[in-house]
Structure formats: C-alpha cells, structure tokens
Design a protein around this motif. Structure first.
Motif, PDB file in Angstrom:
ATOM      1  N   LEU A   1      27.821 -31.690  39.463  1.00 36.07           N
ATOM      2  CA  LEU A   1      27.933 -30.810  38.299  1.00 36.07           C
ATOM      3  C   LEU A   1      28.854 -31.438  37.262  1.00 36.07           C
ATOM      4  O   LEU A   1      29.824 -32.104  37.597  1.00 36.07           O
ATOM      5  N   GLY A   2      28.519 -31.230  36.005  1.00 37.57           N
ATOM      6  CA  GLY A   2      29.305 -31.800  34.914  1.00 37.57           C
ATOM      7  C   GLY A   2      28.470 -32.775  34.120  1.00 37.57           C
ATOM      8  O   GLY A   2      27.392 -32.420  33.634  1.00 37.57           O
ATOM      9  N   PRO A   3      28.916 -34.024  33.997  1.00 36.66           N
ATOM     10  CA  PRO A   3      28.126 -35.024  33.285  1.00 36.66           C
ATOM     11  C   PRO A   3      26.779 -35.250  33.979  1.00 36.66           C
ATOM     12  O   PRO A   3      26.618 -34.982  35.167  1.00 36.66           O
ATOM     13  N   ALA A   4      25.830 -35.756  33.225  1.00 40.60           N
ATOM     14  CA  ALA A   4      24.512 -36.020  33.792  1.00 40.60           C
ATOM     15  C   ALA A   4      24.608 -37.012  34.949  1.00 40.60           C
ATOM     16  O   ALA A   4      25.333 -38.017  34.867  1.00 40.60           O
ATOM     17  N   ASP A   5      23.906 -36.716  36.021  1.00 38.25           N
ATOM     18  CA  ASP A   5      23.834 -37.611  37.168  1.00 38.25           C
ATOM     19  C   ASP A   5      22.848 -38.732  36.805  1.00 38.25           C
ATOM     20  O   ASP A   5      21.662 -38.469  36.569  1.00 38.25           O
ATOM     21  N   PRO A   6      23.300 -39.993  36.747  1.00 38.46           N
ATOM     22  CA  PRO A   6      22.399 -41.084  36.368  1.00 38.46           C
ATOM     23  C   PRO A   6      21.151 -41.167  37.236  1.00 38.46           C
ATOM     24  O   PRO A   6      20.067 -41.494  36.742  1.00 38.46           O
ATOM     25  N   ALA A   7      21.296 -40.858  38.528  1.00 37.74           N
ATOM     26  CA  ALA A   7      20.142 -40.906  39.424  1.00 37.74           C
ATOM     27  C   ALA A   7      19.112 -39.844  39.046  1.00 37.74           C
ATOM     28  O   ALA A   7      17.901 -40.089  39.109  1.00 37.74           O
TER      29      ALA A   7
ATOM     30  N   VAL B   1      13.950 -38.292  36.348  1.00 33.45           N
ATOM     31  CA  VAL B   1      13.189 -37.584  35.318  1.00 33.45           C
ATOM     32  C   VAL B   1      12.346 -38.581  34.527  1.00 33.45           C
ATOM     33  O   VAL B   1      11.155 -38.343  34.252  1.00 33.45           O
ATOM     34  N   HIS B   2      12.947 -39.702  34.163  1.00 33.34           N
ATOM     35  CA  HIS B   2      12.213 -40.741  33.431  1.00 33.34           C
ATOM     36  C   HIS B   2      11.011 -41.216  34.236  1.00 33.34           C
ATOM     37  O   HIS B   2       9.914 -41.377  33.691  1.00 33.34           O
ATOM     38  N   ALA B   3      11.200 -41.417  35.543  1.00 32.09           N
ATOM     39  CA  ALA B   3      10.092 -41.858  36.400  1.00 32.09           C
ATOM     40  C   ALA B   3       9.010 -40.796  36.490  1.00 32.09           C
ATOM     41  O   ALA B   3       7.811 -41.108  36.525  1.00 32.09           O
ATOM     42  N   ALA B   4       9.414 -39.523  36.521  1.00 33.96           N
ATOM     43  CA  ALA B   4       8.442 -38.433  36.612  1.00 33.96           C
ATOM     44  C   ALA B   4       7.566 -38.390  35.360  1.00 33.96           C
ATOM     45  O   ALA B   4       6.375 -38.108  35.431  1.00 33.96           O
ATOM     46  N   PHE B   5       8.161 -38.663  34.203  1.00 29.38           N
ATOM     47  CA  PHE B   5       7.367 -38.705  32.973  1.00 29.38           C
ATOM     48  C   PHE B   5       6.426 -39.899  32.944  1.00 29.38           C
ATOM     49  O   PHE B   5       5.365 -39.843  32.332  1.00 29.38           O
ATOM     50  N   ALA B   6       6.822 -40.980  33.600  1.00 30.22           N
ATOM     51  CA  ALA B   6       5.991 -42.176  33.608  1.00 30.22           C
ATOM     52  C   ALA B   6       4.754 -42.027  34.483  1.00 30.22           C
ATOM     53  O   ALA B   6       3.773 -42.748  34.297  1.00 30.22           O
ATOM     54  N   GLN B   7       4.796 -41.076  35.419  1.00 37.56           N
ATOM     55  CA  GLN B   7       3.650 -40.841  36.289  1.00 37.56           C
ATOM     56  C   GLN B   7       2.527 -40.198  35.489  1.00 37.56           C
ATOM     57  O   GLN B   7       2.760 -39.444  34.546  1.00 37.56           O
ATOM     58  N   SER B   8       1.302 -40.499  35.891  1.00 40.04           N
ATOM     59  CA  SER B   8       0.147 -39.888  35.230  1.00 40.04           C
ATOM     60  C   SER B   8       0.101 -38.413  35.565  1.00 40.04           C
ATOM     61  O   SER B   8       0.582 -37.976  36.612  1.00 40.04           O
ATOM     62  N   ALA B   9      -0.509 -37.636  34.685  1.00 38.01           N
ATOM     63  CA  ALA B   9      -0.603 -36.186  34.882  1.00 38.01           C
ATOM     64  C   ALA B   9      -1.500 -35.862  36.047  1.00 38.01           C
ATOM     65  O   ALA B   9      -2.390 -36.620  36.387  1.00 38.01           O
TER      66      ALA B   9
END
Length: 199
Positions: free
Chosen positions: A180-186, A191-199
């Motif tokens: 909790l607090g700053p964004a967890d880099p992992a 999230v970036h990888a999830a967007f890279a996946q095809s729908a």
C-alpha cells in the motif's frame, strides 16, 4: 418417422428448453463463456455508486483492478484508494485511460448507494472507477474468490486483509499486491502486460 415430424418435435423440445442441442436451432447471439480459470464464473449482481445494478461478468473485456473496502474505515482503506490511484498514474497514457477499477464494499449494511457516491467523490474516483455493494451472501462469495478475509469487531469496524488484484481481459487473476502507498512496480508491469494481451 417422417423428417417433417422429427423437425417439428425438435422445435417443440427446443422451445421448451428440453433439448440439449437447442442452441443449434437458433442463431448464436450469446457472448462466449468465460474461461474456466476466470473469476467471471462467479454469478454475482452488484450495485454501483449511481444505483445501477450490473452483473460482475459484464466488466469482462479490459484489465480490471479489484479490491474490497468499507467506507467508514479511516486508515487502511483510504490507502487502498491511494494505491490504486498511484498505480493508474504510473501507467502509459493510453493504458491509464482504458484501465478500470472495481472496489466492492464488505459493509453493505452501512455502505448504501448514497454513501458510495459520496465516497467516490471524496476519493476523486472518475468514470473508470466502480464502487459497488451487494447482499451479504454475494459479498462473502466475492471475498472468497479474491481471498479477502474480513470480520466485524465489537465496535462495528472491520479487521480485514488488504490487497489489489489485477484481472486480465478474460477475468483470470494476473497479479495481486498487498503493498500500500506508492505504486508497486510489479503490479504496474503486470497491468502493462495485461493490456498487451489480445482481447
């Protein structure tokens, strides 16, 4: 039996919902089923901060950050909101605009639609955010699926675990973080990888 009689019988059974292959007799308009590993298998109806009821499965199609909270919490839950905000800010602009957030209350007795709306405004939750409530039974099922533990204590507050979970487009758990607090880099990377996946 004549073919015409067989067809009539099949149509009759299909209209009554008694034929296993009835869907073959009509155009397929239903959405494809979620994968077996998808949490969207959970049959849950929620109500958002604007009083709209919706099926949990209707959120399928884009990466989703999920957490649970209760509005009268004045310590940990505000930090969950801040953590999600920080995670969104850490994303590239296109992903930040498309990401969605679901926050489900485990205190439906007190967290009415009006209270959720007020909290959404206070926590600067824009259209990407859904704050939701459900009946007690659905809330408990939801918590079990996401491995969130909570219990009411004598003063009316809750002891609870805190985490943010990432679902991919199909509702498979792609990452979880208890930081909790700053964004967890992992988490940002996931999230970036999830967007890279095809729908």
């Amino acid at each position: 039996m004549h073919a015409s009689s067989l067809l009539s019988r099949r149509q009759l059974l299909a209209s009554a919902g008694l034929l296993a292959g009835a869907s073959l007799l009509a155009p397929r308009t239903a959405r494809a089923a979620a994968p077996d590993s998808s949490v969207y298998q959970l049959d849950a109806t929620l109500t958002d901060q604007d009083g709209r009821a919706f099926a949990f499965e209707s959120l399928r199609g884009t990466p989703l950050l999920v957490s649970m909270f209760y509005t009268s919490c004045d310590m940990v839950c505000p930090m969950i909101f801040e953590t999600v905000h920080a995670t969104l800010r850490a994303l590239p602009e296109a992903e930040r605009a498309s990401a969605r957030v679901l926050m489900v209350s485990f205190d439906p007795a007190r967290d009415s639609v009006a209270v959720l709306r007020k909290t959404a405004d206070q926590r600067h939750c824009d259209a990407r955010w859904t704050l939701a409530r459900a009946d007690d039974a659905t809330t408990r099922k939801f918590a079990a699926v996401f491995n969130v533990q909570y219990r009411r204590i004598s003063n009316g507050e809750f002891n609870h675990s805190s985490q943010v979970v990432l679902l991919d487009r199909q509702g498979r758990i792609a990452a979880r973080s208890g930081k909790l607090g700053p964004a967890d880099p992992a988490m940002v990377k996931a999230v970036h990888a999830a967007f890279a996946q095809s729908a």
